[in-house]
Design a protein around this motif. Structure first.
Motif, PDB file in Angstrom:
ATOM      1  N   TYR A  18     -59.491 -66.040 -24.444  1.00  0.00           N
ATOM      2  CA  TYR A  18     -59.077 -67.338 -24.984  1.00  0.00           C
ATOM      3  C   TYR A  18     -58.963 -68.340 -23.837  1.00  0.00           C
ATOM      4  O   TYR A  18     -58.523 -67.984 -22.738  1.00  0.00           O
ATOM      5  CB  TYR A  18     -57.717 -67.250 -25.671  1.00  0.00           C
ATOM      6  CG  TYR A  18     -57.698 -66.437 -26.945  1.00  0.00           C
ATOM      7  CD1 TYR A  18     -57.929 -67.029 -28.169  1.00  0.00           C
ATOM      8  CD2 TYR A  18     -57.421 -65.072 -26.911  1.00  0.00           C
ATOM      9  CE1 TYR A  18     -57.898 -66.296 -29.345  1.00  0.00           C
ATOM     10  CE2 TYR A  18     -57.382 -64.319 -28.070  1.00  0.00           C
ATOM     11  CZ  TYR A  18     -57.620 -64.940 -29.280  1.00  0.00           C
ATOM     12  OH  TYR A  18     -57.591 -64.207 -30.441  1.00  0.00           O
ATOM     13  N   ALA A  19     -59.314 -69.598 -24.103  1.00  0.00           N
ATOM     14  CA  ALA A  19     -59.218 -70.645 -23.087  1.00  0.00           C
ATOM     15  C   ALA A  19     -58.430 -71.838 -23.628  1.00  0.00           C
ATOM     16  O   ALA A  19     -58.699 -72.312 -24.736  1.00  0.00           O
ATOM     17  CB  ALA A  19     -60.611 -71.101 -22.665  1.00  0.00           C
ATOM     18  N   GLY A  20     -57.471 -72.328 -22.844  1.00  0.00           N
ATOM     19  CA  GLY A  20     -56.727 -73.532 -23.188  1.00  0.00           C
ATOM     20  C   GLY A  20     -55.989 -73.441 -24.500  1.00  0.00           C
ATOM     21  O   GLY A  20     -56.163 -74.295 -25.375  1.00  0.00           O
ATOM     22  N   VAL A  21     -55.123 -72.408 -24.660  1.00  0.00           N
ATOM     23  CA  VAL A  21     -54.443 -72.175 -25.930  1.00  0.00           C
ATOM     24  C   VAL A  21     -52.949 -71.943 -25.703  1.00  0.00           C
ATOM     25  O   VAL A  21     -52.490 -71.777 -24.578  1.00  0.00           O
ATOM     26  CB  VAL A  21     -55.042 -70.943 -26.646  1.00  0.00           C
ATOM     27  CG1 VAL A  21     -56.491 -71.198 -27.047  1.00  0.00           C
ATOM     28  CG2 VAL A  21     -54.937 -69.693 -25.760  1.00  0.00           C
ATOM     29  N   LEU A  22     -52.217 -71.918 -26.791  1.00  0.00           N
ATOM     30  CA  LEU A  22     -50.812 -71.529 -26.801  1.00  0.00           C
ATOM     31  C   LEU A  22     -50.652 -70.573 -27.989  1.00  0.00           C
ATOM     32  O   LEU A  22     -50.238 -70.955 -29.073  1.00  0.00           O
ATOM     33  CB  LEU A  22     -49.914 -72.753 -26.947  1.00  0.00           C
ATOM     34  CG  LEU A  22     -48.398 -72.516 -26.917  1.00  0.00           C
ATOM     35  CD1 LEU A  22     -47.974 -71.776 -25.658  1.00  0.00           C
ATOM     36  CD2 LEU A  22     -47.654 -73.837 -27.035  1.00  0.00           C
ATOM     37  N   LEU A  23     -51.020 -69.319 -27.767  1.00  0.00           N
ATOM     38  CA  LEU A  23     -51.155 -68.368 -28.860  1.00  0.00           C
ATOM     39  C   LEU A  23     -49.835 -67.984 -29.501  1.00  0.00           C
ATOM     40  O   LEU A  23     -49.749 -67.788 -30.708  1.00  0.00           O
ATOM     41  CB  LEU A  23     -51.868 -67.102 -28.368  1.00  0.00           C
ATOM     42  CG  LEU A  23     -53.312 -67.273 -27.907  1.00  0.00           C
ATOM     43  CD1 LEU A  23     -53.866 -65.943 -27.405  1.00  0.00           C
ATOM     44  CD2 LEU A  23     -54.186 -67.817 -29.030  1.00  0.00           C
ATOM     45  N   ASN A  24     -48.797 -67.862 -28.713  1.00  0.00           N
ATOM     46  CA  ASN A  24     -47.523 -67.360 -29.232  1.00  0.00           C
ATOM     47  C   ASN A  24     -46.402 -67.953 -28.383  1.00  0.00           C
ATOM     48  O   ASN A  24     -46.338 -67.707 -27.179  1.00  0.00           O
ATOM     49  CB  ASN A  24     -47.539 -65.830 -29.157  1.00  0.00           C
ATOM     50  CG  ASN A  24     -46.439 -65.161 -29.956  1.00  0.00           C
ATOM     51  OD1 ASN A  24     -46.152 -63.995 -29.764  1.00  0.00           O
ATOM     52  ND2 ASN A  24     -45.798 -65.874 -30.861  1.00  0.00           N
ATOM     53  N   VAL A 201     -48.516 -51.237 -33.374  1.00  0.00           N
ATOM     54  CA  VAL A 201     -49.195 -52.371 -32.745  1.00  0.00           C
ATOM     55  C   VAL A 201     -48.499 -52.736 -31.436  1.00  0.00           C
ATOM     56  O   VAL A 201     -47.293 -53.011 -31.418  1.00  0.00           O
ATOM     57  CB  VAL A 201     -49.218 -53.596 -33.679  1.00  0.00           C
ATOM     58  CG1 VAL A 201     -49.984 -54.751 -33.038  1.00  0.00           C
ATOM     59  CG2 VAL A 201     -49.832 -53.229 -35.032  1.00  0.00           C
ATOM     60  N   ALA A 202     -49.257 -52.742 -30.352  1.00  0.00           N
ATOM     61  CA  ALA A 202     -48.710 -53.121 -29.052  1.00  0.00           C
ATOM     62  C   ALA A 202     -48.778 -54.639 -28.876  1.00  0.00           C
ATOM     63  O   ALA A 202     -49.604 -55.318 -29.498  1.00  0.00           O
ATOM     64  CB  ALA A 202     -49.508 -52.447 -27.932  1.00  0.00           C
ATOM     65  N   HIS A 203     -47.907 -55.164 -28.024  1.00  0.00           N
ATOM     66  CA  HIS A 203     -48.005 -56.565 -27.630  1.00  0.00           C
ATOM     67  C   HIS A 203     -49.275 -56.722 -26.788  1.00  0.00           C
ATOM     68  O   HIS A 203     -49.534 -55.915 -25.887  1.00  0.00           O
ATOM     69  CB  HIS A 203     -46.787 -56.978 -26.810  1.00  0.00           C
ATOM     70  CG  HIS A 203     -45.508 -56.979 -27.601  1.00  0.00           C
ATOM     71  ND1 HIS A 203     -44.695 -58.080 -27.715  1.00  0.00           N
ATOM     72  CD2 HIS A 203     -44.909 -56.005 -28.327  1.00  0.00           C
ATOM     73  CE1 HIS A 203     -43.647 -57.795 -28.469  1.00  0.00           C
ATOM     74  NE2 HIS A 203     -43.760 -56.528 -28.853  1.00  0.00           N
ATOM     75  N   ALA A 204     -50.062 -57.719 -27.092  1.00  0.00           N
ATOM     76  CA  ALA A 204     -51.282 -57.969 -26.318  1.00  0.00           C
ATOM     77  C   ALA A 204     -50.922 -58.652 -25.002  1.00  0.00           C
ATOM     78  O   ALA A 204     -50.114 -59.586 -24.984  1.00  0.00           O
ATOM     79  CB  ALA A 204     -52.246 -58.839 -27.116  1.00  0.00           C
ATOM     80  N   LEU A 205     -51.510 -58.167 -23.908  1.00  0.00           N
ATOM     81  CA  LEU A 205     -51.238 -58.726 -22.578  1.00  0.00           C
ATOM     82  C   LEU A 205     -52.543 -59.097 -21.888  1.00  0.00           C
ATOM     83  O   LEU A 205     -53.581 -58.460 -22.132  1.00  0.00           O
ATOM     84  CB  LEU A 205     -50.499 -57.715 -21.702  1.00  0.00           C
ATOM     85  CG  LEU A 205     -49.118 -57.236 -22.146  1.00  0.00           C
ATOM     86  CD1 LEU A 205     -48.597 -56.196 -21.157  1.00  0.00           C
ATOM     87  CD2 LEU A 205     -48.145 -58.395 -22.264  1.00  0.00           C
ATOM     88  N   THR A 206     -52.476 -60.087 -21.014  1.00  0.00           N
ATOM     89  CA  THR A 206     -53.656 -60.410 -20.223  1.00  0.00           C
ATOM     90  C   THR A 206     -53.869 -59.316 -19.175  1.00  0.00           C
ATOM     91  O   THR A 206     -52.911 -58.720 -18.669  1.00  0.00           O
ATOM     92  CB  THR A 206     -53.521 -61.772 -19.523  1.00  0.00           C
ATOM     93  OG1 THR A 206     -52.288 -61.828 -18.806  1.00  0.00           O
ATOM     94  CG2 THR A 206     -53.582 -62.907 -20.534  1.00  0.00           C
ATOM     95  N   VAL A 246     -57.944 -63.162 -20.603  1.00  0.00           N
ATOM     96  CA  VAL A 246     -58.576 -62.029 -21.286  1.00  0.00           C
ATOM     97  C   VAL A 246     -57.448 -61.082 -21.674  1.00  0.00           C
ATOM     98  O   VAL A 246     -56.734 -60.556 -20.806  1.00  0.00           O
ATOM     99  CB  VAL A 246     -59.592 -61.313 -20.375  1.00  0.00           C
ATOM    100  CG1 VAL A 246     -60.175 -60.093 -21.089  1.00  0.00           C
ATOM    101  CG2 VAL A 246     -60.693 -62.263 -19.945  1.00  0.00           C
ATOM    102  N   PHE A 247     -57.277 -60.872 -22.968  1.00  0.00           N
ATOM    103  CA  PHE A 247     -56.173 -60.072 -23.483  1.00  0.00           C
ATOM    104  C   PHE A 247     -56.652 -58.674 -23.886  1.00  0.00           C
ATOM    105  O   PHE A 247     -57.696 -58.521 -24.537  1.00  0.00           O
ATOM    106  CB  PHE A 247     -55.562 -60.732 -24.723  1.00  0.00           C
ATOM    107  CG  PHE A 247     -54.780 -61.980 -24.441  1.00  0.00           C
ATOM    108  CD1 PHE A 247     -53.400 -61.953 -24.389  1.00  0.00           C
ATOM    109  CD2 PHE A 247     -55.429 -63.190 -24.236  1.00  0.00           C
ATOM    110  CE1 PHE A 247     -52.678 -63.102 -24.136  1.00  0.00           C
ATOM    111  CE2 PHE A 247     -54.724 -64.346 -23.984  1.00  0.00           C
ATOM    112  CZ  PHE A 247     -53.332 -64.304 -23.926  1.00  0.00           C
TER     113      PHE A 247
END
Length: 392
Positions: A18-24, A201-206, A246-247
């Protein structure tokens, strides 16, 4: 000829950019983050991910049901998570069916339902636990409320009748709803209503250090801009945190528990798993959709079917990847080498498939499309639970 046995676990690994986002966001409006391996990473919570998968990126059941890979389109009853089940759904429907019911009768039924469903804190909306109720449970409780109003039951009669209604509700097929069958349910006031979650479900991390910037934004007042006498200042100024990355995402499915929670129906369980593979690959989480368009699909996906103890592959990125070169391809290579090391250490036996969009995948697993991976996982769940042999 041996028919393959149903695997104990299905594990799904993804890499998504993802680029230029505020996912959570957290409670201060900043991107969620988590330190790992001595480096702060951008994070997307598991709750956020499950919420978006549940509605397939939509905000209501009707819209989500139109998406052919959504959970709603399976036709299995869904449900609602709410503190306001009684006042928001049950009582209005019951009162409509009993227009002559007095305010006193409505309050008696309301108090009885709140106490029975939400426990000791039922009377106080602020203290109630937000509980998940399946559609069959909601329909059953609504029918009870209609009957109670029509019979003008007193407080003691309501209490006794409610206990019987709860016992009958527990016997309903799919009563707790599909979401509870997948993601579990915890009811502190009634442990008998709890369900273990087969979808973990795990927390997604970069896979690298957090990349962030503050976007300075202004709100322009249109009328002030047209007034030559007004000052040219903005109507508001503020900063918005944006991130890129990159998550790595990880989901484990306890197949036997999933089948059990779905009433022993392996065909439905298989369909659910196929839907989940599609949802995980295609559905993006994201706040500030209007200003960042945070839509991206997984460009790498690895699906494993095995009886081995589940394990995340996030430790491949315990040492954050350097932010140079092709970070995504480097992430795939790092994940592949970590997987190979674990296979060698534990003599892993697993069936695997992978999807790689325009890059080089990990060594070993068959390359498939997302549809192929969904079918692979779905078919694995539908197979016999034990090894059987057919006549030669």
């Amino acid at each position: 000829m041996m028919v393959p046995s149903r695997p104990r676990f299905i594990q799904i690994h993804t890499l998504t950019s993802y680029a230029g986002v505020l996912l959570n966001r957290d409670d201060s409006g900043m991107a969620k983050r988590l330190p790992f391996g001595g480096t702060t990473r951008t994070r997307v919570s598991s709750q956020c991910l499950k919420r978006h998968w549940r509605f397939a990126g939509q905000e209501d059941h009707a819209a989500a049901a139109k998406i052919d890979f959504s959970l709603q389109s399976l036709g299995v009853p869904m449900g609602e998570r709410t503190k306001e089940l009684v006042t928001g759904i049950i009582l209005p429907a019951a009162a409509k069916a009993n227009p002559a019911a007095t305010p006193e009768q409505l309050k008696l039924v309301s108090d009885a339902l709140h106490a029975e469903l939400y426990g000791k804190n039922g009377a106080d909306a602020k203290k109630r636990q937000a509980l998940f109720f399946g559609e069959p449970e909601i329909a059953h409780l609504t029918a009870f409320a209609r009957s109670a109003l029509s019979q003008s039951l007193g407080a003691d009669q309501l209490k006794a009748s409610l206990k019987e209604a709860r016992a009958n509700m527990a016997a309903l097929k799919d009563a707790a709803g599909l979401e509870s069958a997948l993601f579990g349910r915890m009811v502190t006031s009634d442990t008998a209503a709890n369900r273990d979650a087969p979808i973990h479900v795990a927390h997604a991390l970069t896979v690298h250090a957090m990349e962030r910037d503050l976007d300075f934004a202004t709100a322009v007042d249109d009328l002030r801009q047209r007034d030559p006498e007004a000052d040219s200042g903005s109507a508001g100024m503020f900063d918005i945190e944006l991130t890129s990355g990159v998550f790595y995402g990880y989901v484990n499915i306890d197949v036997d528990l999933l089948v059990k929670n779905l009433g022993g129906d392996a065909a439905v369980a298989g369909a659910v798993v196929g839907r989940l593979v599609n949802l995980i690959a295609k559905v993006s989480p994201g706040a500030k959709k209007g200003s960042t368009a945070p839509f991206a699909a997984a460009e790498f996906m690895l699906v494993e079917a095995s009886n081995e103890q589940p394990r995340s592959l996030m430790n491949a990125f315990r040492n954050a990847l350097p932010l140079k070169g092709d970070v995504f391809q480097n992430a795939i290579q790092k994940l592949g080498s970590h997987l190979a090391s674990l296979d060698a250490a534990y003599d892993t036996v697993a069936s695997r498939g992978q999807m790689v969009a325009g890059m080089t995948g990990v060594e070993g697993p068959e390359a498939m499309s997302v549809k192929g991976l969904a079918n692979f996982a779905s078919d694995a769940v539908r197979t016999a639970p034990v090894e059987t042999f057919a006549a030669p």
